[in-house]
Scaffold this motif. Structure first.
Motif, PDB file in Angstrom:
ATOM      1  N   GLY A  71       0.771  -1.239   0.000  1.00 22.21           N
ATOM      2  CA  GLY A  71       0.000   0.000   0.000  1.00 22.21           C
ATOM      3  C   GLY A  71       0.797   1.280   0.000  1.00 22.21           C
ATOM      4  O   GLY A  71       0.220   2.369  -0.066  1.00 22.21           O
ATOM      5  N   TYR A  72       2.126   1.191   0.065  1.00 19.27           N
ATOM      6  CA  TYR A  72       2.939   2.414   0.226  1.00 19.27           C
ATOM      7  C   TYR A  72       4.232   2.282  -0.559  1.00 19.27           C
ATOM      8  O   TYR A  72       4.805   1.195  -0.672  1.00 19.27           O
ATOM      9  N   TYR A 122       0.702   6.516  -1.859  1.00 22.80           N
ATOM     10  CA  TYR A 122      -0.113   5.355  -1.537  1.00 22.80           C
ATOM     11  C   TYR A 122      -0.558   4.694  -2.835  1.00 22.80           C
ATOM     12  O   TYR A 122      -0.726   5.366  -3.864  1.00 22.80           O
ATOM     13  N   ASP A 150      -5.053   1.455  -0.066  1.00 24.35           N
ATOM     14  CA  ASP A 150      -4.568   2.530   0.813  1.00 24.35           C
ATOM     15  C   ASP A 150      -4.715   3.885   0.133  1.00 24.35           C
ATOM     16  O   ASP A 150      -5.007   4.889   0.786  1.00 24.35           O
ATOM     17  N   ARG A 181      -8.398   4.784   0.413  1.00 27.70           N
ATOM     18  CA  ARG A 181      -8.739   5.241   1.764  1.00 27.70           C
ATOM     19  C   ARG A 181      -8.245   6.665   2.013  1.00 27.70           C
ATOM     20  O   ARG A 181      -8.932   7.478   2.643  1.00 27.70           O
ATOM     21  N   HIS A 182      -7.043   6.954   1.516  1.00 27.03           N
ATOM     22  CA  HIS A 182      -6.504   8.305   1.682  1.00 27.03           C
ATOM     23  C   HIS A 182      -7.388   9.317   0.963  1.00 27.03           C
ATOM     24  O   HIS A 182      -7.715  10.383   1.515  1.00 27.03           O
TER      25      HIS A 182
END
Length: 895
Positions: free
Chosen positions: A608-609, A715, A719, A722-723
């Motif tokens: 996710g990152y 992201y 993720d 969601r951000h």
């Protein structure tokens, strides 16, 4: 004989004698003890220690080496360099003392037509360790050296180690007598300027323990076998064979000096020793900087980056002190490329990047020099204001340490201003800093990790990584390790079972590398051991080939030789592939938007990152950042197919595959291609099958992580969603509060900010008007001390030095022509500004503002200065305000 020929003859000599030629390693190795590779044997340490079985029993190399502990001494002596080439031959349990001495003697003394260097045997000397009678006998037998040309020396000179626990042994050094014009007779013991060391033969046979110096350490015992490690200084051999006085006159170094001499008003060899040192510093550091940048380092504020920055800035400083005002770095890098390119072709192929980084640092440091000059002028003014002629060592150190301003320029500018510098104080502060740095380095320096327990498994062959094709694999336990020791079995609940290392013959779990962190998953038993279960918390590589799983044993027992099932957490792997593939996409987008110079300098990705560092000068604009994000997501939406294939390294590079600078690669590499020409990189990580599987990519920010290195964070996948959902909720909340549609929020916030700024300005006007009214009252109520009217007042908080100057001017105007002194001081929170003014009538009485202001400065721990009519300063001790005003009154009373 040219240096390139010296290198070739060395390698040819030992290859003919059955040695395998090994390329130079990068000057950056994954070794916690070394900032840079500083000896030819470093890449062979695991073979000497017995941690790994070497693929050959004899080897030869010419290793790039960098030593920087005595960087300030470069150029003062004429035989030391920060960068040098160490030619070496190595035996791993094959030949020993006899073979090393014979091979070295033949190369040195054989005629040029026979492939040797043609040194006169009568000018060669040898030293041996104190009790090494065997080496003395061999020198007499093989080389025919008379006893008087063989000297015994102690541990400090003739017992070699890395300075830390590891391989060591007695050594025998070969010296060349340059003749009486270079010093007194008596061999190396008497004079090492006349008798110059050219080759060190280390009889690597022991392992040393901890110690504090070259002589204070314990010999733990013998190594698994007797080895040979030699080092011949290529630059020193070139110095002798080219008939020049020092290493700076050789064919690879003198061209740099000549290039500088062509633009410098003061010339090399004109009788000015200080100038000659500056020329040598430029020549030495230019070569070192080019090599370091070529191996992937960029200027920074710590570690290798700090060393590079210091080297480049010393070059610029030395050029300035020689009178060179125009930019010089590009010409220096081009000269290094031309002279050293035949031996190091990467300096040619990668010249654009090397040159760009060096020139950028030159531009940045020139700005520092300009800023430092202004800071020096402030320090000089404060010195004069205090009635002194010596700039404090503290000021000189602050300029040097905090602002990077060379002390030599401080000394020169002080002399031009009729001042001197407290050099002793400066040197004391520098010594304290070096002591702290040395203590810190010593605290971090430790022995090589003992990997000998894994040696048999490393020798047996690499772990088979199955994770590209499957997430679950059946495997056999090859080894179990607890606290670094191999054990046959480990059971849940026994000591150490919460941190066990397990080696399997095959595994689907990815080991941390290439910026991708390790997979998580499970290892479970099969058959009769089905109750055995462990959680995999980490996976690391040993010797780049052996996967070592760190596990927590949750139930049952694991036995060496058992069959188990290793499984990757599928959710984790899905996120990891998204992060890693997203990194490739962002890299490609950066290059598309910013150009080909935006190349990778490091990365980290996890589910996710992603974090991606790249070489680039200057921050990205909002438009560029948006473009990078858009190009990345367009490539994601295009649903490119991801191809992976193995290819020969050179062919992969020729195809355009991107490689990580400073990273070493095997002859055959894995290529990851996304969308044909869009992205092609050398990479061993796990990836999605198609780009759309990455999901949306949201760039969180872009920042600087060092000079010329930027960082993007983002992201990916869920993720990212969601951000964006949080951002949308935040925007909706703002829109609701401001009662405007979402698209109008930025404009409304901007309007509110402008209104707030306007309101603050109005408040400042009101506050200043009130202060002026108070100042008028203060003028009316001025106290009289002797012949002088004094206004000495503590102002309410929130006043700057500029505000106080304005008020002082108003008060002075209201006091007329009578002798008057005005002193205002304010407690403004983080600082305590103060201003003192003395009118002309008071100056006629001998009063000076720049003297009276010291009373306030002393009381509030401040610094200040100025002229006789107006002086100001700032402190940080508000508690001393009243005492300062009282001291000023007392000083006037004594006048």
């Amino acid at each position: 004989m040219q240096t390139h020929e010296i290198r070739k003859r060395f390698l040819d000599h030992f290859v003919k004698a059955g040695h395998t030629e090994v390329p130079s390693a990068s000057v950056i190795l994954d070794d916690p003890n070394l900032l840079f590779v500083n000896a030819g044997m470093v890449q062979f340490v695991p073979y000497f220690l017995g941690d790994r079985t070497p693929p050959y029993d004899k080897a030869t190399s010419v290793q790039k080496c960098i030593r920087t502990p005595d960087i300030d001494e470069v150029g003062i002596t004429t035989r030391h360099n920060t960068f040098f080439q160490m030619a070496g031959n190595f035996s791993f349990g094959d030949y020993f003392k006899r073979g090393a001495i014979a091979l070295a003697w033949d190369l040195l003394t054989n005629s040029v037509s026979e492939g040797g260097y043609g040194f006169d045997p009568e000018k060669l000397w040898a030293t041996v360790y104190l009790d090494d009678d065997e080496a003395i006998a061999l020198w007499e037998e093989i080389a025919g050296l008379p006893p008087e040309r063989i000297q015994r020396r102690g541990k400090a000179d003739n017992y070699w180690s890395m300075g830390i626990p590891g391989p060591c042994g007695p050594c025998s050094e070969i010296y060349y007598d340059r003749g009486p014009e270079y010093g007194i007779e008596g061999g190396p013991e008497a004079n090492e300027d006349r008798y110059i060391e050219i080759w060190n033969l280390v009889f690597m046979q022991n392992e040393r323990g901890e110690g504090t110096s070259k002589t204070d350490f314990e010999i733990l015992g013998p190594l698994p076998r007797q080895n040979i490690d030699t080092g011949m200084g290529v630059e020193r051999i070139a110095c002798l064979l080219q008939g020049v006085d020092n290493v700076y006159e050789t064919d690879l170094v003198r061209p740099v000096i000549d290039m500088v001499a062509s633009v410098a008003p003061r010339h090399y060899g004109a009788g000015n020793h200080a100038d000659d040192v500056r020329y040598r510093v430029i020549a030495d550091h230019s070569r070192t900087a080019a090599i370091i940048i070529g191996d992937g380092v960029t200027p920074g504020n710590e570690g290798r980056g700090y060393v590079l920055r210091r080297l480049l800035r010393r070059i610029i400083r030395a050029a300035k002190l020689l009178g060179v005002e125009q930019p010089i770095m590009s010409d220096l890098m081009a000269t290094v490329r031309d002279t050293m390119g035949p031996s190091y072709p990467e300096l040619v192929t990668d010249f654009e990047r090397i040159n760009r980084i060096a020139v950028a640092e030159e531009v940045a440091f020139n700005r520092t020099l300009a800023a430092g000059s202004r800071l020096f002028e402030d320090a000089a003014a404060a010195t004069r204001a205090a009635g002194k002629t010596v700039v404090s060592g503290s000021d000189a150190f602050t300029l040097h340490d905090t602002y990077g301003f060379p002390v030599e320029l401080t000394l020169e500018m002080a002399a031009e201003a009729g001042l001197s510098v407290d050099e002793e104080g400066f040197r004391g502060l520098m010594a304290e800093q070096r002591a702290r740095a040395k203590a810190d380095a010593a605290a971090r320096k430790h022995a090589h990790a003992d990997l000998s327990a894994f040696r048999d498994l490393v020798d047996a062959g690499p772990t088979e990584f199955t994770g590209f094709d499957e997430l679950t694999s059946e495997a056999r336990i090859l080894g179990i390790f607890v606290d670094g020791k191999r054990v046959p079995v480990v059971t849940h609940g026994t000591e150490g079972s919460d941190s066990v290392e397990l080696v399997l013959d095959r595994t689907p779990l990815y080991a941390e590398s290439g910026g991708q962190i390790a997979d998580t998953g499970t290892i479970t038993g099969t058959g009769s051991s089905a109750t055995a279960k462990a959680a995999v918390t980490d996976v690391q590589k040993i010797a780049k080939s052996l996967w070592v799983h760190t596990i927590n044993v949750e139930s049952g027992e694991f036995v060496e030789g058992d069959t188990v099932t290793a499984a990757v957490d599928p959710t984790w792997r899905r996120g990891a592939t998204q992060g890693h593939s997203g990194t490739h996409m962002v890299h490609a987008a950066l290059r598309q938007v910013l150009g080909p110079n935006a190349v990778q300098a490091g990365s980290l990705n996890r589910p996710g990152y992603l974090r991606f560092d790249f070489n680039y000068q200057g921050a990205l604009s909002d438009e560029q950042r948006s473009q990078v994000e858009e190009v990345t997501n367009e490539a994601v939406q295009a649903d490119f197919e991801v191809h992976t294939f193995n290819e020969k390294l050179e062919k992969a590079r020729a195809m355009g595959a991107m490689a990580m600078f400073g990273e070493s690669y095997p002859d055959e590499v894995r290529v990851v291609e996304i969308g044909g020409p869009f992205s092609m990189e050398l990479c061993g990580g796990t990836h999605v099958q198609r780009s759309a599987q990455i999901g949306p990519v949201t760039i969180l920010g872009e920042s600087s992580v060092g000079s010329g290195v930027r960082r993007v964070e983002a992201y990916v996948g869920l993720d990212s969603f969601r951000h964006l959902a949080k951002e949308r909720a935040l925007m909706a909340g703002l829109a609701s509060s401001l009662k405007v549609p979402s698209e109008e929020v930025p404009a409304r916030v901007a309007t509110l900010v402008e209104k707030l700024k306007a309101a603050e300005k109005e408040l400042d006007k009101v506050r200043l008007a009130g202060a002026k009214a108070a100042a008028a009252n203060a003028a009316a109520g001025a106290e009289v001390i002797g012949k002088v009217r004094l206004v000495a007042q503590r102002m309410a908080g929130g006043f700057s030095g500029g505000d106080l100057r304005t008020l002082v001017g108003d008060i002075k105007g209201k006091l007329g022509s009578d002798p008057a002194v005005i002193a205002l001081i304010a407690d403004s929170g983080d600082s305590v500004p103060y201003v003192v003014a003395v009118n002309a009538a008071a100056q006629d009485l001998g009063l000076k503002a720049n003297e009276l202001v010291q009373q306030l400065g002393t009381a509030v721990d401040g610094r200040g200065g100025g002229k006789a009519d107006l002086a100001q300063g700032s402190g940080k001790g508000a508690a001393g305000i009243d005492a300062g005003l009282a001291a000023l009154r007392a000083e006037l009373g004594r006048s």
